[in-house]
Design a protein around this motif. Structure first.
Motif, PDB file in Angstrom:
ATOM      1  N   TYR B 335       0.840  -1.179   0.000  1.00  0.00           N
ATOM      2  CA  TYR B 335       0.000   0.000   0.000  1.00  0.00           C
ATOM      3  C   TYR B 335       0.885   1.242   0.000  1.00  0.00           C
ATOM      4  O   TYR B 335       2.100   1.152   0.101  1.00  0.00           O
ATOM      5  CB  TYR B 335      -0.951  -0.036   1.197  1.00  0.00           C
ATOM      6  N   SER B 336       0.247   2.386  -0.134  1.00  0.00           N
ATOM      7  CA  SER B 336       0.978   3.646  -0.208  1.00  0.00           C
ATOM      8  C   SER B 336       1.883   3.804   1.008  1.00  0.00           C
ATOM      9  O   SER B 336       1.433   3.672   2.138  1.00  0.00           O
ATOM     10  CB  SER B 336      -0.028   4.789  -0.268  1.00  0.00           C
ATOM     11  N   ASN B 337       3.161   4.089   0.747  1.00  0.00           N
ATOM     12  CA  ASN B 337       4.103   4.196   1.857  1.00  0.00           C
ATOM     13  C   ASN B 337       3.962   5.519   2.591  1.00  0.00           C
ATOM     14  O   ASN B 337       4.048   5.577   3.804  1.00  0.00           O
ATOM     15  CB  ASN B 337       5.545   4.059   1.347  1.00  0.00           C
ATOM     16  N   ASN B 342      -0.492  10.180   0.264  1.00  0.00           N
ATOM     17  CA  ASN B 342      -1.830   9.595   0.131  1.00  0.00           C
ATOM     18  C   ASN B 342      -2.917  10.601   0.542  1.00  0.00           C
ATOM     19  O   ASN B 342      -3.951  10.735  -0.122  1.00  0.00           O
ATOM     20  CB  ASN B 342      -1.921   8.330   0.986  1.00  0.00           C
ATOM     21  N   ARG B 345      -3.486  13.096  -2.099  1.00  0.00           N
ATOM     22  CA  ARG B 345      -4.288  12.526  -3.204  1.00  0.00           C
ATOM     23  C   ARG B 345      -5.780  12.541  -2.870  1.00  0.00           C
ATOM     24  O   ARG B 345      -6.614  12.831  -3.723  1.00  0.00           O
ATOM     25  CB  ARG B 345      -3.829  11.092  -3.502  1.00  0.00           C
ATOM     26  N   ILE B 346      -6.101  12.252  -1.613  1.00  0.00           N
ATOM     27  CA  ILE B 346      -7.528  12.281  -1.236  1.00  0.00           C
ATOM     28  C   ILE B 346      -8.034  13.717  -1.247  1.00  0.00           C
ATOM     29  O   ILE B 346      -9.138  13.995  -1.731  1.00  0.00           O
ATOM     30  CB  ILE B 346      -7.763  11.629   0.153  1.00  0.00           C
ATOM     31  N   LEU B 417     -10.269   1.649   3.669  1.00  0.00           N
ATOM     32  CA  LEU B 417      -9.328   1.774   4.785  1.00  0.00           C
ATOM     33  C   LEU B 417      -9.346   3.184   5.403  1.00  0.00           C
ATOM     34  O   LEU B 417      -9.288   3.335   6.615  1.00  0.00           O
ATOM     35  CB  LEU B 417      -7.920   1.456   4.250  1.00  0.00           C
ATOM     36  N   GLY B 418      -9.447   4.199   4.570  1.00  0.00           N
ATOM     37  CA  GLY B 418      -9.320   5.572   5.085  1.00  0.00           C
ATOM     38  C   GLY B 418     -10.633   6.258   5.403  1.00  0.00           C
ATOM     39  O   GLY B 418     -10.684   7.481   5.504  1.00  0.00           O
ATOM     40  N   GLN B 423     -10.418  10.310   5.150  1.00  0.00           N
ATOM     41  CA  GLN B 423     -11.302  10.883   4.125  1.00  0.00           C
ATOM     42  C   GLN B 423     -12.088  12.089   4.651  1.00  0.00           C
ATOM     43  O   GLN B 423     -12.117  13.123   4.002  1.00  0.00           O
ATOM     44  CB  GLN B 423     -12.234   9.789   3.581  1.00  0.00           C
TER      45      GLN B 423
END
Lengths: 294, 541
Positions: B335-337, B342, B345-346, B417-418, B423
């Motif tokens: 997954y995104s490190n 990340n 991006r959201i 997950l987020g 989010q």
């Protein structure tokens, strides 16, 4: 990987019991979840997907309680709900990029995978068009693409073929077969033919309870030597419906071709035939075993 | 007979669907609380309907009239937003599709919806009347209940306006460009204009409110105001005029007896009834606009050619099959490190969700307001341009925290997950960035001019607006609540310069009083409340 639903009960507002002391062990492969409308299939899937919590009982993924630790399952899940929406002003790439970020997928890999998935579901030509113009079937394909975004180890699809045309349904079934392997795929439907080709196990739910959990072969054994076919007159049909569980009727020039599930030979000129999964499902699900009109 | 039967059932089903919702029960609870606070005892140290420190004793006439006045003002605004979802509900639940395929006439459907609106509003008025009686008995300054005097102001002042608002709500729901957020803003502007015009009309020759006139105004409040003022002038020696509706502290409360014998003459009642005609016309007009849930006809008015090629709702023709080629999917092993990358991006995705989908004209005005912040004198920026820049994006702000439920993507997102914290925080952050952008011209001017306090207030305003949008959106899962609450605060604060509600710092008094600190606390609290509710929604969906 092993998923265990352990004595799960779900009671909604107004004391409506959607799942009642439900237990099921799910291993790798495709589990076809069958049951009539309102049986509790969607509730079970929503619970496994961490969308809703069980009122009591637990759900264990490799012995970890996902009710207490929902992120354990969210890391590996791909979920296609029965009813879902899309953001109408985004295009399909933007929508999938957004979901990939929420799922925590690495950006570069996500972009690559989005392109591949759009090819897979044949939406590449519409990648720049806002989702508001997508038809029901196209939106369903977007749903399938988002469910596969994170290469899920656990794929849950709830009534996935709704809105798809017959050809798309066949392609979808093939896709599910190809995707199985070392994943767990749970496919809920009330259309038996959707899981006929791909399911390695079948669970039948009725009124929130697990009626049966077997391989398709064992399920078919339930109705071995119990399925009969013959031609009868239209007048006889009503009488036979009262006596037997009827799986199908087809009008023909010589009368009505009738398919009956019965432990004993029916009292008309009927011959034993090879049972289908649909016969077995009807046999298991029917309470009276007779009088069912299909 | 069948038309009457259809009308009855449309009205009944719609009414029951509304009053059985939790939100309606909450609305009634709020009304009960406000009613209790609206009639304070002498010991409470404040009054809500004041004639320069005087008020009538709490007899049926005073209680009825004062409740009627506030009901008229409040229900014309809040009531509109409460009832403006009748046709929308049929559309969302897809019941409209079934209705459209029946024999029912457009006029019957629209009139049924109007009656349903009227029934809901009347039900609320009825509850207020009961509360008025209870409050008269609770305060016990005069326990003799005179039903005629108590109910008459509701009947002749409030009800005609309620009837009209019931029709206006249906009209706004039917006219395409008024159906959503833009219509909510337009109605608020109309409401402000009507209130201002009625006030000017009643007190036209009189800046001190000493000699109001009875006018044939739509709200029907002038007969009450005129009679109260005239009675006070006769009974109270040092009353020099003045009429105020709203919270006001008093140290030396004085009372008089207001017991009008003939407040509503036949002529006056006739004049009130005249307002029924525009209502009937509006219903007829609404029938013409009603598209019978066929939104493919949306663009026809703009021209057939455009409709054929650019109809927003038109579906694309698509290839029906999945790809015939064998597609190898890239496996995902990690997954995104980077948490930050990340998160960015959201935020990017949330920002796109926020700003996409509005007409070009909207963006043009938005950019013009930013340019104006650079080009006009700094005081003009503070007093006029920034407040305008902080009302124009109201429709966009109202999307924050609502999108998931509004577009029914919550099941997709809540299983990710987020979804718990990442989010929703990203959604708030996108709102903050966008609000900064809306006032970026002013912010740069503040920095360039070394106006650090103004810059600080600006930043707090940005946080407050976004947090309020987020919290109210998550809480109500509707865009409407934020739109109404924010418009009210903006109207009272930045526009009318009431310093308590001045979150932008338009009023020097609010800056000196350090009002902005309260808004900073409010911003933090609202954000936390929003996050807690969202977390609860994800867990207990």
């Amino acid at each position: 990987m092993e998923l265990i639903v352990d004595n799960a009960t779900k009671i909604y507002k107004g004391q409506v019991k959607a799942l009642d002391d439900f237990s099921l062990k799910i291993d790798r492969g495709v589990l076809g979840l069958l049951g009539p409308n309102g049986a509790g299939k969607s509730t079970l899937m929503r619970m496994i997907s961490t969308i809703t919590k069980p009122s009591s009982g637990s759900i264990l993924l490799d012995n970890k309680d996902v009710v207490k630790h929902p992120n354990e399952i969210r890391k590996i899940i791909g979920y296609l709900p029965q009813n879902f929406g899309v953001y109408p002003n985004l295009n399909v790439v933007e929508f999938l990029e957004y979901l990939a970020a929420i799922k925590g997928i690495n950006g570069k890999i996500a972009n690559k995978r989005i392109n591949e998935l759009l090819e897979l579901v044949n939406l590449s030509d519409y990648r720049k068009r806002p989702l508001r113009g997508y038809s029901g079937g196209m939106k369903q394909r977007v749903g399938i693409a988002q469910a596969l975004l994170n290469d899920p180890k656990l794929l849950i699809v709830d009534e996935p073929t709704v809105g798809l045309d017959p050809e798309e349904r066949i392609r979808f079934r093939n896709l599910i077969s190809e995707l199985s392997g070392d994943r767990i795929i749970i496919l809920s439907t009330h259309i038996v033919s959707d899981i006929e080709a791909s399911a390695t196990d079948i669970a039948i739910i009725k009124k929130g309870r697990l009626i049966l959990n077997k391989s398709p072969e064992k399920l078919l054994n339930e109705v071995k030597d119990k399925v009969w076919e013959g031609i009868v007159s239209s007048d006889m049909l009503s009488e036979l419906r009262l006596k037997h569980l009827i799986s199908s009727t087809v009008q023909s020039s010589v009368g009505v071709k009738i398919r009956i599930i019965s432990a004993t030979k029916p009292d008309f000129n009927a011959s034993p035939v090879t049972p289908y999964l649909e016969d077995a499902y009807l046999y298991v699900i029917s309470e009276k075993k007779v009088g069912t009109i299909v | 007979m069948s038309t009457i039967n259809a009308l009855y059932h449309i009205m009944k089903a719609d009414f029951l669907e509304r009053v059985r919702r939790y939100s309606f029960i909450i609305t009634i609870a709020i009304i009960c609380y406000i009613a209790y606070k609206y009639i304070p005892s002498k010991e409470h140290g404040y009054i809500t309907l004041s004639l320069s420190g005087y008020r009538g004793i709490y007899n049926s006439a005073w209680i009825g009239a004062s409740f009627s006045l506030v009901t008229t003002m409040a229900l014309t605004l809040a009531g509109f937003y409460i009832i403006k979802n009748s046709i929308e509900r049929d559309e969302k639940t897809k019941v409209g599709q079934i209705i459209a395929s029946t024999q029912i006439k457009n006029s019957t459907y629209i009139f049924g919806k109007f009656l349903s609106n009227l029934l809901v509003m009347s039900f609320m008025v009825l509850i207020i009347i009961v509360l008025a009686i209870i409050m008269q008995l609770v305060r016990a300054e005069d326990t003799a209940i005179n039903l005629h005097q108590l109910v008459a102001p509701f009947l002749f002042s409030t009800m005609p306006v309620i009837i009209m608002i019931s029709a206006v709500a249906i009209f706004f729901e039917t006219v395409p460009f008024l159906r959503k957020g833009f219509g909510n803003v337009v109605f608020f502007i109309c409401w402000m204009t009507v209130i201002t015009l009625v006030t000017i009309s009643v007190f036209s020759k009189d800046v001190d409110n000493t000699n109001p006139q009875i006018k044939n105004e739509v709200l029907g409040i002038s007969p009450i105001i005129v009679d109260m003022v005239e009675t006070a002038q006769v009974q109270c020696d040092d009353y020099r005029g003045g009429f105020q509706l709203g919270y006001r502290q008093v140290t030396n409360l004085q009372t008089f007896v207001w017991n009008p014998s003939n407040l509503y003459t036949k002529k006056l009642i006739f004049k009130r009834m005249i307002w029924a005609f525009p209502t009937v016309l509006l219903i007829l007009l609404t029938t013409l606009f009603f598209n019978r849930f066929d939104y493919s006809t949306k663009k026809i008015l703009k021209g057939q050619i455009k409709f054929k090629t650019k109809n927003k709702n038109q579906e694309y023709e698509s290839k029906s099959l999945y790809s015939n080629e064998t597609i190898l999917l890239t496996p995902i092993n990690s997954y995104s490190n980077s948490f930050i990358i990340n998160f960015i991006r959201i935020v990017k995705g949330e920002f796109k969700l926020l700003v996409k989908g509005l007409p070009k004209l909207w963006y043009l005005v938005f950019l013009s307001l930013i340019v104006a912040q650079f080009t006009t004198p700094i005081n003009t920026v503070r007093e006029y341009v920034l407040p305008l820049a902080f009302i124009w994006p109201i429709i966009l702000w109202s999307k924050i925290g609502v999108n998931e439920k509004y577009y029914q993507t919550h099941q997709l997102i809540f299983s990710c997950l987020g979804s718990n914290t990442l989010q929703p925080i990203a959604s708030w952050m996108a709102g903050v960035l966008f609000t900064f952008l809306a006032g970026s011209g002013a912010a740069i001017r503040f920095i360039a001019g070394g106006l650090w306090i103004e810059l600080g207030i600006f930043i707090i305003a940005v946080l407050f607006i976004t947090s309020m949008a987020f919290a109210l959106g998550v809480m109500s899962t509707s865009r409407k609540l934020f739109q109404v609450v924010y418009m009210l605060i903006w109207y009272i604060g930045p526009l009318n310069k009431a310093y308590i509600f001045d979150y932008i710092g338009v009023n020097d008094e609010s800056v000196l009083n350090g009002q902005y600190l309260y808004y900073l606390i409010a911003a933090i609290l609202l954000l936390l409340i929003g996050l807690v509710i969202r977390r609860w929604q994800v867990v207990h969906n």
